[in-house]
Design an enzyme around this catalytic site. Structure first.
Site, PDB file in Angstrom:
ATOM      1  N   ASP A 191      -2.676  43.071 -43.362  1.00  0.00           N
ATOM      2  CA  ASP A 191      -1.352  43.026 -43.978  1.00  0.00           C
ATOM      3  C   ASP A 191      -0.602  44.259 -43.478  1.00  0.00           C
ATOM      4  O   ASP A 191      -1.204  45.235 -43.035  1.00  0.00           O
ATOM      5  CB  ASP A 191      -1.437  42.992 -45.509  1.00  0.00           C
ATOM      6  CG  ASP A 191      -0.133  42.470 -46.116  1.00  0.00           C
ATOM      7  OD1 ASP A 191       0.897  42.408 -45.386  1.00  0.00           O
ATOM      8  OD2 ASP A 191      -0.111  42.130 -47.311  1.00  0.00           O
TER       9      ASP A 191
HETATM   10  C1  BGC Z   1       3.289  41.154 -47.276  1.00  0.00           C
HETATM   11  C2  BGC Z   1       2.831  39.993 -46.417  1.00  0.00           C
HETATM   12  C3  BGC Z   1       3.845  39.746 -45.343  1.00  0.00           C
HETATM   13  C4  BGC Z   1       4.020  41.025 -44.522  1.00  0.00           C
HETATM   14  C5  BGC Z   1       5.012  40.904 -43.395  1.00  0.00           C
HETATM   15  C6  BGC Z   1       3.628  42.385 -46.452  1.00  0.00           C
HETATM   16  O1  BGC Z   1       4.206  43.351 -47.231  1.00  0.00           O
HETATM   17  O2  BGC Z   1       2.289  41.473 -48.224  1.00  0.00           O
HETATM   18  O3  BGC Z   1       2.652  38.850 -47.204  1.00  0.00           O
HETATM   19  O4  BGC Z   1       3.453  38.672 -44.546  1.00  0.00           O
HETATM   20  O5  BGC Z   1       4.476  42.053 -45.387  1.00  0.00           O
HETATM   21  O6  BGC Z   1       6.299  40.788 -43.869  1.00  0.00           O
END
Ligand code: BGC
Length: 747
Positions: free
Chosen positions: A267
């Site tokens: 993530d």
């Molecule tokens: C989120 C993810 C997301 C990623 C990219 C993160 O903060 O938890 O779900 O895909 O950002 O935007």
């Protein structure tokens, strides 16, 4: 001369044959006719150490480089999971300001789960996959399948409810649909990411049984049945290790036990330790130094854990290249399945078919929670004036909520949807009723709405009550929204109750007009202290671009509702296991680490399992949802098949006067066991469409895994010999027929 010419011609032909792909000299890795594994090995053998390091970390907010020297394309990812996110700048979250990056916003995943229909999931996956493909993306960051442990979790709207079986069945067709476009699904957030509060620092303490029975099955199905090509590690810790580089979750369970051959993506900013990232299963690092060039951290992507620090460890001889080759193989495999597959389809964006899909899924996911006196569908032979009241009747909901925020090409509000549907049939008047969240922008995308209203609560209520009194019917559209501390990434809700004084307003409207329909827009359960005072309640979720049309379809009866709740609506927060027996949001250790341990002491008793065990009545049960027709259930029968499975059948009849669909649910109860087990657990469901008077024999199949518990001592699923019961019903609280049988089934 003539001969010379001939020679030249032959030479030219030979040259063409040498350099043209069909001549057999195309490198294996570029040859789409060759098996992916051969292409992977060939490409890997040609890459330098630096090129290998480059492909395992980001080069921008959403991309990683390919290998330019070898003609291997860049890899582009996008959020996900409800539509294709608008383009942001290379190093910043702000908008790139493209004019061609609007999308169709599909209903939120809670709504998809509420359809209880695998065909809707396939349609969703195919449609969003086409949009991702058209926009040149190779990885779609979704779907999310974290279990709804508490209704306070700000991201539940992005997930598929509280039950592991429902989420497992629903996630698979979404993945297959997306990947049929040559776009990888990236199932998230693996694992135990059940709250937003402290999401980077919470260390989940959960027993092995609950981990395997409740929190992992949907991910397991995504890998083993859905064949997902990537998976996203979550922000939280488990066993004191961050989930993005976690020995237990990634190496032991995902890659060893489930034989996952795809890419583990971190993530964004979820990577914290180079050595752990190398050894504990992370394959592709995104978003750690997200300030990028803007804060002057010279070429910050080089500072990622899986960039220069990794390279230097190899060069210093502190680590070999075995792990690196495994990561690169996985990334190459994903590339050859997606961006380097010349045969993948081209996709399409904002097509009429995609809007139709969004509307259909929305209509099937809306849940009719209550309908006394047949207030719904609206009887336009009697109704002349309808008062629509509430902020959510006009508020655009596709912008906001965090990374799932979208730039929708269009969004039909509930008020507009109703006006369109009722034009020439009834007068629609609107009153605001309350003021909640007036802003409509996220990361530079704006709905263009200015919802500011400076009137006092008293003035707004008086206007709404007056409108309600004069109307034949009142439709209140309220609930939550996508602002902080509501249904929004990064924060959790603070309470189960509706915000902005809506409870008082609804109570006043109920007194003003007996024909009150409450439409709750949310991705989570909310408390409804007024539920006994209003004749009709509709759960509308976040429905995306076609929100107003899908809602109007159900309210007017164009679509007969068939959605069922994918999570329990409790009367009080204390009726949920996490808030009664377990901890939430965790307790800080106070040792300067900021780590907060969160004990899941409720164990396997999540959602209805907790309410069943403690004999607590829900406000609305898991699996509940009404129709404008009625369904009668006959007697369930169980027949053992020779192949080690059991067939359960039940006749279901449409006993009303309209066409309708019913989700027939099968729960299993282990009547005597050596371990405590839930009173019942969902192990099958079928959605059947019936004409008035029509009967269908609904057929389920059970196997030993459906009867098993996870034995933590043996690290295995165990089906104990003894008596079981199959319970067939219309919701977890409305069992219509039961039949006993003996397990295990395999001998
Ligand atoms: C989120 C993810 C997301 C990623 C990219 C993160 O903060 O938890 O779900 O895909 O950002 O935007």
């Amino acid at each position: 001369m003539k001969n010379n010419l001939k020679l030249h011609f032959i030479a030219a032909l030979t040259l063409i044959a040498v350099s043209f792909p069909s001549g057999g000299t195309t490198p294996v890795y570029l040859d789409c006719s060759k098996p992916v594994e051969q292409r992977v090995e060939d490409a890997l053998s040609r890459m330098t150490l630096e090129e290998k390091i480059a492909v395992i970390h980001a080069q921008s907010k959403f991309s990683s480089p390919g290998v330019r020297r070898l003609g291997i394309a860049e890899l582009w990812a996008t959020d996900g999971p409800h539509g294709i996110r608008p383009e942001v700048k290379w190093d910043e979250w702000s908008q790139a300001s493209w004019t061609n990056d609007s999308c169709v916003a599909f209903p939120a995943l809670t709504c998809l789960a509420a359809t209880w229909n695998g065909d809707m999931s396939r349609l969703y996956g195919e449609s969003i996959g086409e949009e991702a493909r058209y926009r040149g993306k190779s990885i779609l960051l979704g779907p999310g399948v974290n279990i709804n442990r508490t209704p306070l979790n700000g991201r539940n709207f992005e997930y598929m409810g509280e039950d592991p079986y429902l989420a497992s069945v629903m996630v698979v067709p979404y993945i297959k649909g997306v990947q049929s476009n040559g776009v990888a699904a990236c199932v998230k957030h693996y694992a135990l990411n059940n709250q937003e509060c402290n999401r980077h620092t919470v260390n989940v303490v959960v027993d092995d049984r609950a981990l395997h029975e409740i929190y992992l099955p949907a991910f397991e199905a995504a890998v083993k049945v859905g064949g997902t090509w990537s998976i996203m590690g979550s922000y939280n810790l488990y066993k004191n290790q961050h989930a993005c580089h976690n020995q237990y979750l990634l190496n032991d369970i995902l890659k060893r036990d489930w034989a996952f051959d795809g890419v583990v993506v971190s993530d964004w900013g979820g990577t914290h330790d180079t050595a752990e990232a190398i050894r504990n299963g992370l394959d592709l690092e995104f978003g750690t130094w997200t300030d990028g060039l803007s804060k002057g951290a010279g070429n910050a992507y080089d500072n990622y854990h899986m960039a220069r620090p990794y390279l230097e460890m190899i060069k210093r001889g502190e680590i070999g290249t075995g792990e690196l080759d495994d990561k690169v193989r996985r990334v190459l495999r994903l590339m050859f399945r997606t961006s380097m597959d010349r045969n993948r389809p081209y996709g399409s964006l904002c097509s009429p078919e995609h809007y139709a899909a969004a509307r259909k899924i929305g209509g099937e996911g809306i849940v009719l929670l209550k309908n006394e006196r047949e207030v719904l569908p609206l009887d336009l032979s009697k109704i002349k004036t309808i008062a629509v009241i509430g902020e959510n009747a006009v508020k655009m909901m596709t912008v906001g909520g965090g990374s799932s925020s979208l730039k929708a090409q269009h969004e039909i509000s509930p008020l507009d949807g109703l006006r369109n549907a009722l034009e020439g049939k009834a007068d629609v008047v609107y009153a605001r009723g309350y003021v909640g969240h007036t802003k409509g922008d996220y990361d530079g995308v704006s709905t263009g709405q200015n919802l500011r209203d400076d009137r006092t609560a008293g003035e707004l209520t008086a206007e709404a009550v007056e409108a309600a009194r004069k109307a034949d019917c009142v439709i209140f559209v309220g609930g939550l929204n996508k602002s902080g501390k509501q249904d929004c990434e990064g924060t959790d809700r603070q309470q189960l109750e509706l915000p902005y004084g809506q409870n008082e307003l609804i109570a006043a409207l109920a007194k003003a007009n007996p024909n009150l329909v409450v439409v709750n827009v949310s991705g989570n359960a909310v408390a409804m202290p007024w539920a006994g005072d209003v004749p009709a309640i509709v759960q509308a979720w976040y429905l995306g671009s076609e929100a107003g049309n899908a809602l109007a379809d159900v309210l007017t009866g164009r679509v007969n509702p068939s959605g069922k709740l994918p999570m329990t609506f409790p009367k009080r927060l204390e009726d949920i296991g996490a808030h009664s027996a377990g901890q939430y949001p965790g307790v800080e250790r106070g040792d300067g680490s900021h780590v907060a341990d969160c004990r899941y002491d409720e164990g396997i008793y999540v959602g209805y399992r907790w309410l069943d065990k403690n004999k607590i009545d829900p406000l609305f049960a898991f699996g509940h949802g009404l129709s404008y027709t009625t369904f009668g259930y006959g007697k369930a029968k169980a027949v053992r098949d020779g192949d080690g499975s059991l067939t359960v059948t039940v006749p279901v009849t449409n006993t009303g006067s309209r066409d309708g669909s019913e989700v027939v649910q099968l729960y299993v109860s282990d009547l005597k066991s050596s371990l405590p087990r839930p009173v019942k657990e969902l192990k099958g469901f079928r959605k059947v469409s019936l004409k008035p008077g029509e009967t269908v024999e609904v057929v389920f199949s059970l196997d030993d895994r459906s009867l098993s518990y996870y034995d933590a001592d043996k690290s295995a699923w165990v089906c104990e010999p003894g008596e079981f019961e199959a319970l067939v019903g219309s919701s977890s609280a409305d069992i219509r027929s039961k039949v006993k049988f003996h397990g295990p089934l395999a001998n």
